[in-house]
Design a protein around this motif. Structure first.
Motif, PDB file in Angstrom:
ATOM      1  N   ARG A 151     -71.143  -5.382  39.856  1.00 51.09           N
ATOM      2  CA  ARG A 151     -71.414  -4.239  38.982  1.00 51.09           C
ATOM      3  C   ARG A 151     -72.920  -4.129  38.690  1.00 51.09           C
ATOM      4  NH1 ARG A 151     -69.219  -3.129  32.749  1.00 51.09           N
ATOM      5  NH2 ARG A 151     -67.475  -1.988  33.636  1.00 51.09           N
ATOM      6  N   PRO A 152     -73.680  -3.400  39.506  1.00 55.42           N
ATOM      7  CA  PRO A 152     -75.071  -3.101  39.137  1.00 55.42           C
ATOM      8  C   PRO A 152     -75.079  -2.218  37.880  1.00 55.42           C
ATOM      9  CG  PRO A 152     -74.693  -2.724  41.484  1.00 55.42           C
ATOM     10  CD  PRO A 152     -73.358  -2.890  40.849  1.00 55.42           C
ATOM     11  N   ILE A 153     -75.869  -2.622  36.890  1.00 56.45           N
ATOM     12  CA  ILE A 153     -75.906  -1.930  35.600  1.00 56.45           C
ATOM     13  C   ILE A 153     -77.331  -1.496  35.290  1.00 56.45           C
ATOM     14  CG2 ILE A 153     -75.378  -2.070  33.130  1.00 56.45           C
ATOM     15  CD1 ILE A 153     -73.568  -4.453  33.725  1.00 56.45           C
ATOM     16  N   HIS A 154     -77.460  -0.278  34.767  1.00 58.43           N
ATOM     17  CA  HIS A 154     -78.741   0.227  34.277  1.00 58.43           C
ATOM     18  C   HIS A 154     -78.624   0.511  32.791  1.00 58.43           C
ATOM     19  CE1 HIS A 154     -81.678   3.837  33.899  1.00 58.43           C
ATOM     20  NE2 HIS A 154     -82.326   2.705  33.664  1.00 58.43           N
ATOM     21  N   TYR A 155     -79.469  -0.157  32.018  1.00 61.04           N
ATOM     22  CA  TYR A 155     -79.598   0.124  30.588  1.00 61.04           C
ATOM     23  C   TYR A 155     -80.883   0.942  30.424  1.00 61.04           C
ATOM     24  CZ  TYR A 155     -76.460  -3.944  30.295  1.00 61.04           C
ATOM     25  OH  TYR A 155     -75.418  -4.841  30.454  1.00 61.04           O
ATOM     26  N   PRO A 156     -80.778   2.259  30.243  1.00 63.14           N
ATOM     27  CA  PRO A 156     -81.978   3.097  30.178  1.00 63.14           C
ATOM     28  C   PRO A 156     -82.807   2.811  28.916  1.00 63.14           C
ATOM     29  CG  PRO A 156     -79.993   4.401  30.594  1.00 63.14           C
ATOM     30  CD  PRO A 156     -79.544   3.047  30.161  1.00 63.14           C
ATOM     31  N   PRO A 233     -83.590  -3.946  22.555  1.00 60.21           N
ATOM     32  CA  PRO A 233     -84.952  -4.445  22.319  1.00 60.21           C
ATOM     33  C   PRO A 233     -85.679  -3.577  21.290  1.00 60.21           C
ATOM     34  CG  PRO A 233     -84.881  -3.184  24.337  1.00 60.21           C
ATOM     35  CD  PRO A 233     -83.472  -3.245  23.830  1.00 60.21           C
ATOM     36  N   THR A 234     -86.784  -4.069  20.813  1.00 59.49           N
ATOM     37  CA  THR A 234     -87.602  -3.325  19.858  1.00 59.49           C
ATOM     38  C   THR A 234     -89.003  -3.110  20.439  1.00 59.49           C
ATOM     39  OG1 THR A 234     -88.283  -5.383  18.768  1.00 59.49           O
ATOM     40  CG2 THR A 234     -86.339  -4.255  17.888  1.00 59.49           C
ATOM     41  N   GLN A 239     -88.498   1.092  25.345  1.00 56.16           N
ATOM     42  CA  GLN A 239     -88.716   2.242  26.221  1.00 56.16           C
ATOM     43  C   GLN A 239     -88.792   1.858  27.697  1.00 56.16           C
ATOM     44  OE1 GLN A 239     -88.404   5.383  24.987  1.00 56.16           O
ATOM     45  NE2 GLN A 239     -87.776   4.082  23.273  1.00 56.16           N
ATOM     46  N   ARG A 240     -88.297   0.657  27.987  1.00 55.45           N
ATOM     47  CA  ARG A 240     -88.210   0.212  29.384  1.00 55.45           C
ATOM     48  C   ARG A 240     -86.752  -0.026  29.757  1.00 55.45           C
ATOM     49  NH1 ARG A 240     -92.876  -2.915  27.884  1.00 55.45           N
ATOM     50  NH2 ARG A 240     -91.592  -4.769  27.574  1.00 55.45           N
ATOM     51  N   SER A 241     -86.431   0.258  30.999  1.00 58.21           N
ATOM     52  CA  SER A 241     -85.076   0.023  31.495  1.00 58.21           C
ATOM     53  C   SER A 241     -84.818  -1.469  31.656  1.00 58.21           C
ATOM     54  CB  SER A 241     -84.874   0.706  32.847  1.00 58.21           C
ATOM     55  OG  SER A 241     -84.820   2.105  32.725  1.00 58.21           O
ATOM     56  N   ARG A 242     -83.536  -1.810  31.599  1.00 64.26           N
ATOM     57  CA  ARG A 242     -83.085  -3.164  31.930  1.00 64.26           C
ATOM     58  C   ARG A 242     -82.001  -3.035  32.994  1.00 64.26           C
ATOM     59  NH1 ARG A 242     -78.873  -6.877  30.463  1.00 64.26           N
ATOM     60  NH2 ARG A 242     -79.621  -9.031  30.190  1.00 64.26           N
ATOM     61  N   PHE A 243     -82.038  -3.908  34.016  1.00 60.26           N
ATOM     62  CA  PHE A 243     -81.043  -3.903  35.076  1.00 60.26           C
ATOM     63  C   PHE A 243     -80.389  -5.277  35.167  1.00 60.26           C
ATOM     64  CE2 PHE A 243     -84.146  -0.681  36.145  1.00 60.26           C
ATOM     65  CZ  PHE A 243     -83.383   0.399  36.574  1.00 60.26           C
ATOM     66  N   SER A 244     -79.102  -5.294  35.420  1.00 64.10           N
ATOM     67  CA  SER A 244     -78.397  -6.552  35.664  1.00 64.10           C
ATOM     68  C   SER A 244     -77.338  -6.319  36.737  1.00 64.10           C
ATOM     69  CB  SER A 244     -77.774  -7.108  34.382  1.00 64.10           C
ATOM     70  OG  SER A 244     -76.712  -6.283  33.948  1.00 64.10           O
ATOM     71  N   MET A 245     -76.808  -7.425  37.310  1.00 63.95           N
ATOM     72  CA  MET A 245     -75.833  -7.299  38.407  1.00 63.95           C
ATOM     73  C   MET A 245     -74.792  -8.413  38.315  1.00 63.95           C
ATOM     74  SD  MET A 245     -78.059  -6.249  41.799  1.00 63.95           S
ATOM     75  CE  MET A 245     -79.186  -7.636  41.626  1.00 63.95           C
ATOM     76  N   PRO A 246     -73.873  -8.357  37.364  1.00 62.94           N
ATOM     77  CA  PRO A 246     -72.842  -9.387  37.310  1.00 62.94           C
ATOM     78  C   PRO A 246     -71.832  -9.252  38.443  1.00 62.94           C
ATOM     79  CG  PRO A 246     -72.401  -7.669  35.693  1.00 62.94           C
ATOM     80  CD  PRO A 246     -73.750  -7.360  36.290  1.00 62.94           C
ATOM     81  N   LEU A 247     -71.390 -10.395  38.954  1.00 63.24           N
ATOM     82  CA  LEU A 247     -70.276 -10.441  39.891  1.00 63.24           C
ATOM     83  C   LEU A 247     -69.062 -10.974  39.137  1.00 63.24           C
ATOM     84  CD1 LEU A 247     -69.689 -10.483  43.260  1.00 63.24           C
ATOM     85  CD2 LEU A 247     -69.189 -12.835  42.597  1.00 63.24           C
ATOM     86  N   PHE A 248     -67.972 -10.210  39.154  1.00 62.65           N
ATOM     87  CA  PHE A 248     -66.746 -10.583  38.455  1.00 62.65           C
ATOM     88  C   PHE A 248     -65.728 -11.087  39.488  1.00 62.65           C
ATOM     89  CE2 PHE A 248     -68.539  -6.996  35.940  1.00 62.65           C
ATOM     90  CZ  PHE A 248     -68.831  -7.710  34.780  1.00 62.65           C
ATOM     91  N   LEU A 249     -65.410 -12.368  39.426  1.00 62.57           N
ATOM     92  CA  LEU A 249     -64.458 -12.954  40.363  1.00 62.57           C
ATOM     93  C   LEU A 249     -63.043 -12.686  39.873  1.00 62.57           C
ATOM     94  CD1 LEU A 249     -64.408 -14.753  42.968  1.00 62.57           C
ATOM     95  CD2 LEU A 249     -64.049 -16.701  41.432  1.00 62.57           C
ATOM     96  N   HIS A 250     -62.262 -11.960  40.692  1.00 64.34           N
ATOM     97  CA  HIS A 250     -60.924 -11.516  40.296  1.00 64.34           C
ATOM     98  C   HIS A 250     -59.846 -12.108  41.196  1.00 64.34           C
ATOM     99  CE1 HIS A 250     -60.975  -8.334  37.175  1.00 64.34           C
ATOM    100  NE2 HIS A 250     -62.246  -8.214  37.524  1.00 64.34           N
ATOM    101  N   PRO A 251     -58.681 -12.421  40.642  1.00 63.56           N
ATOM    102  CA  PRO A 251     -57.543 -12.851  41.457  1.00 63.56           C
ATOM    103  C   PRO A 251     -56.862 -11.663  42.122  1.00 63.56           C
ATOM    104  CG  PRO A 251     -56.889 -12.747  39.162  1.00 63.56           C
ATOM    105  CD  PRO A 251     -58.361 -12.396  39.208  1.00 63.56           C
TER     106      PRO A 251
END
Length: 278
Positions: A151-156, A233-234, A239-251
């Motif tokens: 799940r690539p995520i963008h926090y604007p 953030p403060t 005023q900057r984006s944050r990106f993350s990419m969790p991998l969720f292991l599913h059965p």
């Protein structure tokens, strides 16, 4: 609380990993077989996607939960304000957006291999009486599963009026375990047993691992799913984006987590609670 990064390649890594997961439901790994520079390149690919208008051509299908989820699509369980994020669901059968490099697939497969190894460590760390109670050995639950999700995520940048919303409100993950390469900015916090919120390290080249609700159910609470959140953030950082990419292991969907609950049952109930499925 002090966080100690566990060397993924060290002989003592499995026991140290299990001990950390048992203590707080989280662990920090270093020396996983994915370089910080490679992860940074994948982040650049997804930054270009999220900052373009082309993303709207990949709107998700609620029936299969694959594709682009617009800003504020998801509301954490028990919360009344949508999270301040947009994201993309990528399964092994999902098509990448047009023009996206193959780096994302390379990352997907490398992270999944690491996550599968970590699940084996957790299975080895179970006491005999807990292992006997498993309806399916943990390593078998993921065999031939097509449900593992990147799940690539963008926090604007934060809106002027967040109205109490967070980038990601307090929640527990749905899956077995989550493997998260370092994000592009800090903000992840985990809730200790005391109720205190503690910042999780975010160092390039390291990865965070946490237990999901499915693993908690399957092990009868031996491994517990811990609440976590991404705070706003403060100052200039807001005023900057944050990106993350969790991998969720599913059965696999048909796997029984308890005698009465399959993985598919549990997933659908949680997606409905998140507002992502009718």
């Amino acid at each position: 609380m002090e966080w100690h990064a566990i060397d993924y390649c060290a002989p003592e890594a499995p026991s140290q990993f299990v001990a950390s997961i048992r203590e707080i439901g989280f662990a920090v790994l270093r020396e996983i077989p994915v370089t910080a520079s490679f992860i940074a390149a994948v982040y650049r690919d997804w930054e270009a996607f999220f900052l373009s208008s082309e993303k709207y051509a990949y709107q998700f299908d609620p029936a299969i939960q694959s594709g682009y989820f617009p800003f504020q699509s998801e509301t954490a369980k028990g919360n009344d304000r949508p999270d301040l994020k947009e994201f993309f669901h990528l399964y092994e059968w999902t098509e990448l957006p047009s023009g996206m490099s193959d780096r994302t697939w390379q990352l997907f497969h490398r992270l999944r291999a690491v996550a599968e190894t970590l699940l084996e460590w957790l299975e080895q760390g179970l006491p005999p009486q807990v292992r006997r109670q498993l309806l399916t050995p943990l390593s078998d639950t993921i065999r031939a599963s097509t449900q593992t999700l990147l799940r690539p995520i963008h926090y604007p940048p934060l809106p002027r009026a967040a109205n109490g919303a967070l980038r990601a409100a307090a929640h527990e993950d749905i899956n077995l375990i989550t493997l998260l390469p370092a994000a592009t900015a800090t903000g992840l916090e985990v809730q200790a047993e005391s109720g205190e919120w503690i910042g999780v390290p975010n160092r390039a080249g390291e990865a965070i691992v946490n237990v999901g609700d499915m693993l908690q159910l399957a092990t009868g609470g031996f491994y517990r799913s811990t609440s976590h959140r991404v705070v706003n953030p403060t100052g200039e950082a807001s005023q900057r984006s944050r990106f993350s990419m969790p991998l969720f292991l599913h059965p696999r969907p048909e796997i029984h987590l308890t005698p009465d609950i399959t993985a598919d049952d549990y997933l659908k109930a949680r997606l409905k609670a998140l507002g992502l499925q009718d």
